[in-house]
Enzyme design. Structure first.
Site, short mmCIF file in Angstrom:
data_model
loop_
_atom_site.label_atom_id
_atom_site.label_comp_id
_atom_site.label_asym_id
_atom_site.label_seq_id
_atom_site.Cartn_x
_atom_site.Cartn_y
_atom_site.Cartn_z
N ALA A 133 12.82 -13.68 23.05
CA ALA A 133 11.97 -14.69 22.42
C ALA A 133 10.76 -15.01 23.28
O ALA A 133 10.79 -14.96 24.50
CB ALA A 133 12.78 -15.96 22.18
N CYS A 134 9.66 -15.37 22.59
CA CYS A 134 8.45 -15.87 23.25
C CYS A 134 7.83 -16.93 22.35
O CYS A 134 8.49 -17.46 21.45
CB CYS A 134 7.47 -14.73 23.55
SG CYS A 134 6.72 -14.00 22.08
N GLY A 135 6.56 -17.23 22.53
CA GLY A 135 5.93 -18.27 21.74
C GLY A 135 5.61 -17.87 20.32
O GLY A 135 5.93 -18.58 19.38
N GLY A 160 6.00 -14.37 19.14
CA GLY A 160 6.72 -13.18 18.71
C GLY A 160 6.08 -11.86 19.11
O GLY A 160 6.69 -10.80 18.94
N PHE A 177 8.99 -19.06 19.09
CA PHE A 177 9.33 -20.48 19.11
C PHE A 177 8.32 -21.30 18.29
O PHE A 177 8.64 -22.41 17.87
CB PHE A 177 9.37 -21.01 20.54
CG PHE A 177 10.52 -20.47 21.35
CD1 PHE A 177 11.83 -20.60 20.90
CD2 PHE A 177 10.30 -19.85 22.57
CE1 PHE A 177 12.89 -20.12 21.65
CE2 PHE A 177 11.36 -19.37 23.33
CZ PHE A 177 12.65 -19.49 22.86
#
Length: 215
Positions: A143-145, A147, A172
């Protein structure tokens, strides 16, 4: 810049294995500027696309371990409790004349507005993940901010032997209150990637919305 659309279906957990996550409707996620191999892994289902609303079930019931690959300054703002952390990008500490010029341009046109640091790819990313998750059969939800960085990370991990990978679709930023029951940090997950002048405009917008509701 080419824009690709990824469409994926997901069904209730009781009907199909967890590898068919995340949701019963067809969902479209816009993907910008990522490698073809990364997109193909998700389009083919080799890497499982999981929406934030379904991530808790994937972690609690499906056995996925959440790997947050955001840089430290984003994670400090907000993070899922118990998640692993290995940054895909780290701050570039090179102070050569050419790099300093790039940093100046970056700050003037990007950093001032977004608050983002000048970064470089973490050369030890895979090694650090291997130390944290030595068993490459482990289910890992990356996961990251937004995608995009996590899509790059899944491609790197897949090429290095990790075959049970999930991708947090949209990152996220697409999470809403309650998607992840336990969150730490001063900000909401969906605001953690926002910085610089844009962050203050966001806070002003939220304040104005709250005032409007009270009126």
């Amino acid at each position: 810049m080419e824009i690709q659309l990824i469409r994926f279906h997901a069904f209730p957990l009781k009907q199909l294995p967890i590898s068919t996550y995340p949701h019963h409707r067809t969902t479209t996620v816009k993907v910008h500027a990522v490698s073809g191999s990364a997109k193909q892994l998700i389009q083919s289902g080799t890497v499982v696309a999981i929406l934030p609303k379904d991530a808790a079930a994937a972690i609690n019931d499906g056995g996925y371990k959440l790997l947050d690959i955001r840089p430290e300054w984003e994670r400090e703002k907000s993070r899922v409790s118990g998640s692993m952390h290995v940054p895909l990008f780290v701050q570039d500490m090179d102070n050569s004349p050419l790099t300093l010029l790039k940093k100046w341009v970056h700050f003037g046109y990007i950093g001032l507005w977004t608050g983002q640091n000048f970064t470089m790819m973490n050369p030890d990313f895979v090694d650090q993940v291997e130390k944290m998750v030595p068993d490459k059969t482990t289910k890992v939800l990356v996961a990251c901010g937004e995608g995009l960085r996590s899509m790059m990370a899944t491609s790197k991990l897949y090429k290095n032997g990790y075959k049970n990978l999930g991708w947090l679709a949209g990152g996220f930023n697409r999470a809403v209150e309650g998607d992840f029951p336990e969150v730490e940090g001063p900000e909401k997950l969906q605001y953690a990637t926002i910085g610089g002048a844009s962050y203050f405009f966001l806070k002003l917008l939220i304040l104005l919305q709250a005032v409007g509701k009270n009126d």
